[in-house]
Design an enzyme around this catalytic site. Sequence first.
Site, PDB file in Angstrom:
ATOM      1  N   ILE A   1      40.747  36.187  38.846  1.00  0.00           N
ATOM      2  CA  ILE A   1      40.008  35.079  39.456  1.00  0.00           C
ATOM      3  C   ILE A   1      38.953  35.606  40.430  1.00  0.00           C
ATOM      4  CG2 ILE A   1      40.247  33.104  41.021  1.00  0.00           C
ATOM      5  CD1 ILE A   1      43.055  32.637  39.665  1.00  0.00           C
TER       6      ILE A   1
ATOM      7  N   ASP B   1      39.288  45.436  47.207  1.00  0.00           N
ATOM      8  CA  ASP B   1      40.455  45.436  46.322  1.00  0.00           C
ATOM      9  C   ASP B   1      41.147  46.790  46.462  1.00  0.00           C
ATOM     10  OD1 ASP B   1      40.965  43.456  43.561  1.00  0.00           O
ATOM     11  OD2 ASP B   1      42.113  45.322  43.737  1.00  0.00           O
TER      12      ASP B   1
ATOM     13  N   ASP C   1      43.015  47.722  51.345  1.00  0.00           N
ATOM     14  CA  ASP C   1      44.272  46.981  51.261  1.00  0.00           C
ATOM     15  C   ASP C   1      44.220  45.898  52.344  1.00  0.00           C
ATOM     16  OD1 ASP C   1      46.818  45.952  51.571  1.00  0.00           O
ATOM     17  OD2 ASP C   1      47.830  47.888  51.409  1.00  0.00           O
ATOM     18  N   VAL C   2      44.099  44.642  51.925  1.00  0.00           N
ATOM     19  CA  VAL C   2      43.850  43.571  52.895  1.00  0.00           C
ATOM     20  C   VAL C   2      45.076  43.224  53.743  1.00  0.00           C
ATOM     21  CG1 VAL C   2      41.907  42.550  51.675  1.00  0.00           C
ATOM     22  CG2 VAL C   2      44.230  41.779  51.142  1.00  0.00           C
TER      23      VAL C   2
ATOM     24  N   ASN D   1      41.300  35.703  48.361  1.00  0.00           N
ATOM     25  CA  ASN D   1      41.822  35.561  46.992  1.00  0.00           C
ATOM     26  C   ASN D   1      42.953  36.542  46.675  1.00  0.00           C
ATOM     27  OD1 ASN D   1      41.493  35.083  43.883  1.00  0.00           O
ATOM     28  ND2 ASN D   1      41.126  37.276  44.179  1.00  0.00           N
TER      29      ASN D   1
ATOM     30  N   SER E   1      48.033  27.810  45.281  1.00  0.00           N
ATOM     31  CA  SER E   1      48.610  27.663  43.938  1.00  0.00           C
ATOM     32  C   SER E   1      49.289  26.313  43.868  1.00  0.00           C
ATOM     33  CB  SER E   1      49.651  28.763  43.701  1.00  0.00           C
ATOM     34  OG  SER E   1      50.463  28.442  42.580  1.00  0.00           O
TER      35      SER E   1
ATOM     36  N   TYR F   1      56.927  33.492  46.655  1.00  0.00           N
ATOM     37  CA  TYR F   1      55.521  33.213  46.300  1.00  0.00           C
ATOM     38  C   TYR F   1      55.156  31.773  46.671  1.00  0.00           C
ATOM     39  CZ  TYR F   1      51.345  32.618  43.354  1.00  0.00           C
ATOM     40  OH  TYR F   1      50.081  32.357  42.907  1.00  0.00           O
TER      41      TYR F   1
ATOM     42  N   THR G   1      45.452  35.526  33.634  1.00  0.00           N
ATOM     43  CA  THR G   1      45.045  36.798  34.253  1.00  0.00           C
ATOM     44  C   THR G   1      46.253  37.740  34.254  1.00  0.00           C
ATOM     45  OG1 THR G   1      45.752  36.268  36.500  1.00  0.00           O
ATOM     46  CG2 THR G   1      43.547  35.501  35.850  1.00  0.00           C
ATOM     47  N   ASP G   2      46.024  38.951  34.738  1.00  0.00           N
ATOM     48  CA  ASP G   2      47.096  39.956  34.756  1.00  0.00           C
ATOM     49  C   ASP G   2      48.316  39.531  35.571  1.00  0.00           C
ATOM     50  OD1 ASP G   2      45.586  41.548  33.195  1.00  0.00           O
ATOM     51  OD2 ASP G   2      45.119  43.047  34.733  1.00  0.00           O
TER      52      ASP G   2
HETATM   53  N1  LIG Z   1      46.565  33.475  37.694  1.00  0.00           N
HETATM   54  C1  LIG Z   1      47.211  32.386  38.069  1.00  0.00           C
HETATM   55  O1  LIG Z   1      47.844  31.710  37.250  1.00  0.00           O
HETATM   56  C2  LIG Z   1      47.172  31.929  39.492  1.00  0.00           C
HETATM   57  C3  LIG Z   1      47.692  30.646  39.769  1.00  0.00           C
HETATM   58  C4  LIG Z   1      47.686  30.193  41.074  1.00  0.00           C
HETATM   59  C5  LIG Z   1      47.182  30.981  42.085  1.00  0.00           C
HETATM   60  N2  LIG Z   1      46.688  32.226  41.797  1.00  0.00           N
HETATM   61  C6  LIG Z   1      46.193  33.032  42.918  1.00  0.00           C
HETATM   62  O2  LIG Z   1      44.874  33.467  42.665  1.00  0.00           O
HETATM   63  C7  LIG Z   1      44.672  34.723  43.309  1.00  0.00           C
HETATM   64  C8  LIG Z   1      44.114  35.712  42.290  1.00  0.00           C
HETATM   65  O3  LIG Z   1      45.071  35.867  41.257  1.00  0.00           O
HETATM   66  P1  LIG Z   1      44.724  36.485  39.823  1.00  0.00           P
HETATM   67  O4  LIG Z   1      45.393  35.640  38.837  1.00  0.00           O
HETATM   68  O5  LIG Z   1      43.285  36.760  39.713  1.00  0.00           O
HETATM   69  O6  LIG Z   1      45.554  37.850  39.921  1.00  0.00           O
HETATM   70  P2  LIG Z   1      45.164  39.347  39.446  1.00  0.00           P
HETATM   71  O7  LIG Z   1      46.440  40.092  39.578  1.00  0.00           O
HETATM   72  O8  LIG Z   1      44.470  39.295  38.138  1.00  0.00           O
HETATM   73  O9  LIG Z   1      44.117  39.802  40.550  1.00  0.00           O
HETATM   74  C9  LIG Z   1      44.520  39.974  41.893  1.00  0.00           C
HETATM   75  C10 LIG Z   1      43.663  41.056  42.491  1.00  0.00           C
HETATM   76  O10 LIG Z   1      44.107  41.227  43.858  1.00  0.00           O
HETATM   77  C11 LIG Z   1      44.174  42.618  44.092  1.00  0.00           C
HETATM   78  N3  LIG Z   1      45.101  42.897  45.199  1.00  0.00           N
HETATM   79  C12 LIG Z   1      46.451  42.824  45.166  1.00  0.00           C
HETATM   80  N4  LIG Z   1      46.954  43.213  46.346  1.00  0.00           N
HETATM   81  C13 LIG Z   1      45.905  43.542  47.134  1.00  0.00           C
HETATM   82  C14 LIG Z   1      45.780  44.036  48.445  1.00  0.00           C
HETATM   83  N5  LIG Z   1      46.862  44.277  49.203  1.00  0.00           N
HETATM   84  N6  LIG Z   1      44.549  44.273  48.942  1.00  0.00           N
HETATM   85  C15 LIG Z   1      43.446  44.046  48.184  1.00  0.00           C
HETATM   86  N7  LIG Z   1      43.498  43.592  46.926  1.00  0.00           N
HETATM   87  C16 LIG Z   1      44.715  43.336  46.401  1.00  0.00           C
HETATM   88  C17 LIG Z   1      44.627  43.220  42.783  1.00  0.00           C
HETATM   89  O11 LIG Z   1      44.341  44.619  42.693  1.00  0.00           O
HETATM   90  C18 LIG Z   1      43.831  42.408  41.773  1.00  0.00           C
HETATM   91  O12 LIG Z   1      42.569  42.985  41.495  1.00  0.00           O
HETATM   92  C19 LIG Z   1      46.021  35.137  43.884  1.00  0.00           C
HETATM   93  O13 LIG Z   1      46.065  34.812  45.259  1.00  0.00           O
HETATM   94  C20 LIG Z   1      46.999  34.298  43.103  1.00  0.00           C
HETATM   95  O14 LIG Z   1      48.202  34.073  43.807  1.00  0.00           O
HETATM   96  C21 LIG Z   1      46.671  32.716  40.520  1.00  0.00           C
END
Ligand SMILES: NC(=O)c1ccc[n+]([C@@H]2O[C@H](COP(=O)([O-])OP(=O)(O)OC[C@H]3O[C@@H](n4cnc5c(N)ncnc54)[C@H](O)[C@@H]3O)[C@@H](O)[C@H]2O)c1
Length: 240
Positions: free
Chosen positions: A14, A33, A56-57, A82, A135, A149, A183-184
């Site tokens: 995302i 990231d 690392d955030v 995000n 979420s 979560y 997504t992953d």
């Molecule tokens: N994919 C879904 O279904 C979904 C649904 C609801 C909410 N979300 C939320 O959307 C956001 C993005 O999710 P996504 O699906 O793109 O996941 P993703 O795993 O594809 O991407 C998450 C990114 O965050 C980075 N990350 C993780 N820990 C980190 C840290 N400590 N510091 C910096 N970067 C870090 C990862 O390396 C990755 O590039 C998240 O907060 C997730 O909870 C996702």
Amino acid sequence: MTAVVLITGGAAGIGRAIADAVVAGGARAILWDVDAQRLETARNELGENVRVERVDVSDAAAVQEAMGRIGDDWAPTHLVNNAGIIGRRMPLVDIDPAEVDRVFGINVRSAFIVTQAFLRARADHPEAAIVNLSSIAAGNGGAAGNAVYAASKGALQSLTFAMARELAPAIRVNALAPGIIDTDIQKDVFADRAEMDARAATIPLHRLGEAADVAEAAAWLLFRAAYTTGEVVTVSGGRK
Ligand SMILES: NC(=O)c1ccc[n+]([C@@H]2O[C@H](COP(=O)([O-])OP(=O)(O)OC[C@H]3O[C@@H](n4cnc5c(N)ncnc54)[C@H](O)[C@@H]3O)[C@@H](O)[C@H]2O)c1
């Protein structure tokens, strides 16, 4: 004035889709990231309107240092909190407090840390805005075994409401509540593609979400939702 959007977790999923959308719309983006390889890919694909850094955030000192390295030319005007993880699935009774700290550190504490750093370093913009990635789990408790979560995303929504009140009228603050986005991160939820397809059939719009679906809503909240603050926008294909 050209917007500069700081996106945490911007290398993949995302966050990367939001980077694509804001750059396509004429803004610049700073991606933080922990995935150095995907950051490099983003830089190569998005070109001079993007800056990337491995940060690392959940590490307050690292966030301060990274913000300090951003020059005046790239001072952020908008922020997307995000970065997030699902964490390990486990029954409530077995949850390790260390896992609570880890998930809240990345999903909630980071939003405090990064937002504070953003507020100190930001450049004024007439339409400044922050978007936090919550979420639908915040509202429905998440899948069985994902209590940490779900609770972390509930906390992020409450933080969104607090930030919106405190930062108005200078900065609008809203949250997005995606449903199941392809997504992953879903590798930590579903065993395989067949299980994901079966779940997709139960969603009113009969498909999983794409990262671009969420990015479209993020771009609206960042740049066009001029009279919207303190809201949670659901992007879930009708899933509750
Ligand atoms: N994919 C879904 O279904 C979904 C649904 C609801 C909410 N979300 C939320 O959307 C956001 C993005 O999710 P996504 O699906 O793109 O996941 P993703 O795993 O594809 O991407 C998450 C990114 O965050 C980075 N990350 C993780 N820990 C980190 C840290 N400590 N510091 C910096 N970067 C870090 C990862 O390396 C990755 O590039 C998240 O907060 C997730 O909870 C996702």
